[in-house]
Design a protein around this motif. Structure first.
Motif, PDB file in Angstrom:
ATOM      1  N   HIS A  36       0.830  -1.212   0.000  1.00 26.80           N
ATOM      2  CA  HIS A  36       0.000   0.000   0.000  1.00 26.80           C
ATOM      3  C   HIS A  36       0.858   1.252   0.000  1.00 26.80           C
ATOM      4  O   HIS A  36       2.037   1.200   0.328  1.00 26.80           O
ATOM      5  CB  HIS A  36      -0.971   0.039   1.189  1.00 26.80           C
ATOM      6  CG  HIS A  36      -0.319   0.032   2.534  1.00 26.80           C
ATOM      7  ND1 HIS A  36      -0.009  -1.122   3.211  1.00 26.80           N
ATOM      8  CD2 HIS A  36       0.075   1.048   3.351  1.00 26.80           C
ATOM      9  CE1 HIS A  36       0.534  -0.824   4.386  1.00 26.80           C
ATOM     10  NE2 HIS A  36       0.606   0.482   4.501  1.00 26.80           N
TER      11      HIS A  36
ATOM     12  N   GLU B 171      -4.056   3.722   1.481  1.00 26.34           N
ATOM     13  CA  GLU B 171      -4.625   3.876   2.818  1.00 26.34           C
ATOM     14  C   GLU B 171      -4.675   5.354   3.145  1.00 26.34           C
ATOM     15  O   GLU B 171      -3.635   6.012   3.219  1.00 26.34           O
ATOM     16  CB  GLU B 171      -3.758   3.148   3.853  1.00 26.34           C
ATOM     17  CG  GLU B 171      -3.832   1.653   3.672  1.00 26.34           C
ATOM     18  CD  GLU B 171      -3.067   0.929   4.752  1.00 26.34           C
ATOM     19  OE1 GLU B 171      -2.904  -0.277   4.588  1.00 26.34           O
ATOM     20  OE2 GLU B 171      -2.638   1.569   5.727  1.00 26.34           O
TER      21      GLU B 171
ATOM     22  N   HIS C 285       3.908   7.105   3.748  1.00 30.02           N
ATOM     23  CA  HIS C 285       4.874   6.010   3.565  1.00 30.02           C
ATOM     24  C   HIS C 285       4.425   5.087   2.443  1.00 30.02           C
ATOM     25  O   HIS C 285       3.269   5.119   2.017  1.00 30.02           O
ATOM     26  CB  HIS C 285       5.085   5.220   4.863  1.00 30.02           C
ATOM     27  CG  HIS C 285       3.889   4.491   5.394  1.00 30.02           C
ATOM     28  ND1 HIS C 285       3.031   5.025   6.327  1.00 30.02           N
ATOM     29  CD2 HIS C 285       3.400   3.261   5.120  1.00 30.02           C
ATOM     30  CE1 HIS C 285       2.087   4.148   6.611  1.00 30.02           C
ATOM     31  NE2 HIS C 285       2.279   3.059   5.889  1.00 30.02           N
TER      32      HIS C 285
ATOM     33  N   CYS D 292       4.564   0.852   1.525  1.00 30.16           N
ATOM     34  CA  CYS D 292       4.723  -0.428   2.211  1.00 30.16           C
ATOM     35  C   CYS D 292       4.990  -1.533   1.190  1.00 30.16           C
ATOM     36  O   CYS D 292       4.189  -1.761   0.280  1.00 30.16           O
ATOM     37  CB  CYS D 292       3.474  -0.762   3.016  1.00 30.16           C
ATOM     38  SG  CYS D 292       3.574  -2.385   3.814  1.00 30.16           S
TER      39      CYS D 292
ATOM     40  N   GLU E 270       7.769   1.142   4.937  1.00 34.13           N
ATOM     41  CA  GLU E 270       7.268   0.094   5.827  1.00 34.13           C
ATOM     42  C   GLU E 270       7.487  -1.244   5.129  1.00 34.13           C
ATOM     43  O   GLU E 270       7.233  -1.371   3.927  1.00 34.13           O
ATOM     44  CB  GLU E 270       5.768   0.323   6.056  1.00 34.13           C
ATOM     45  CG  GLU E 270       5.100  -0.730   6.931  1.00 34.13           C
ATOM     46  CD  GLU E 270       3.603  -0.467   7.159  1.00 34.13           C
ATOM     47  OE1 GLU E 270       2.970   0.194   6.315  1.00 34.13           O
ATOM     48  OE2 GLU E 270       3.082  -0.923   8.196  1.00 34.13           O
TER      49      GLU E 270
HETATM   50 CO    CO Z   1       1.244   1.255   6.285  1.00 34.07          CO
END
Ligand code: CO
Length: 134
Positions: free
Chosen positions: A7, A54, A79, A81, A130
């Motif tokens: 994500h 997200e 961020h 991921c 992440e």
């Molecule tokens: Co995340």
């Protein structure tokens, strides 16, 4: 070590407006808002065919997402991921390579109930990264 993009997290100053933008303007499938009190965020998941976005908004006082919004009042990318199949091995390799794993350096259970760790943006082209074990 890394696999799929799991994500991209975007901090939204107005979660309802950001959700409407992705749902109505961009035509994406979006979830109801999900409160994650232990992470201090409310999240809306935007499902895309190959990955997720997200949308994050602070839940409660303080916390890293509230600080991000103070610095970036219009919101922004927080961020990315990436998936990994062995997060402990990934953490060891990254530390051996001199990369900074945030916190105490050990994987933690993340917002999806899976082990995650975060890598210092200064070591990764100015981007908070992440890693999530899938
Ligand atoms: Co995340």
């Amino acid at each position: 070590m890394i696999g799929k993009l799991n994500h991209v997290a975007i901090v939204a100053p107005d979660l309802a407006a950001a959700t409407a933008l992705y749902r109505d303007t961009l035509g994406a499938a979006v979830s109801e808002p999900v409160d994650l009190p232990e992470h201090g965020v409310t999240t809306v998941f935007v499902e895309l065919p190959n990955t997720k976005i997200e949308l994050l908004h602070p839940l409660g006082e303080g916390g890293p997402i509230a600080k991000f919004l103070e610095k970036n009042p219009a919101g922004g990318i927080h961020h990315v991921c990436y998936e990994t199949d062995d997060i402990k091995a990934a953490a060891e390799k990254l530390k051996a390579d001199g990369m900074r794993v945030l916190g105490d350096g050990e994987p933690k259970i993340g917002a999806h109930g899976k082990p995650v760790l975060f890598l210092h943006p200064k070591d990764f082209v100015g981007t908070l990264v992440e890693l999530e074990q899938v």
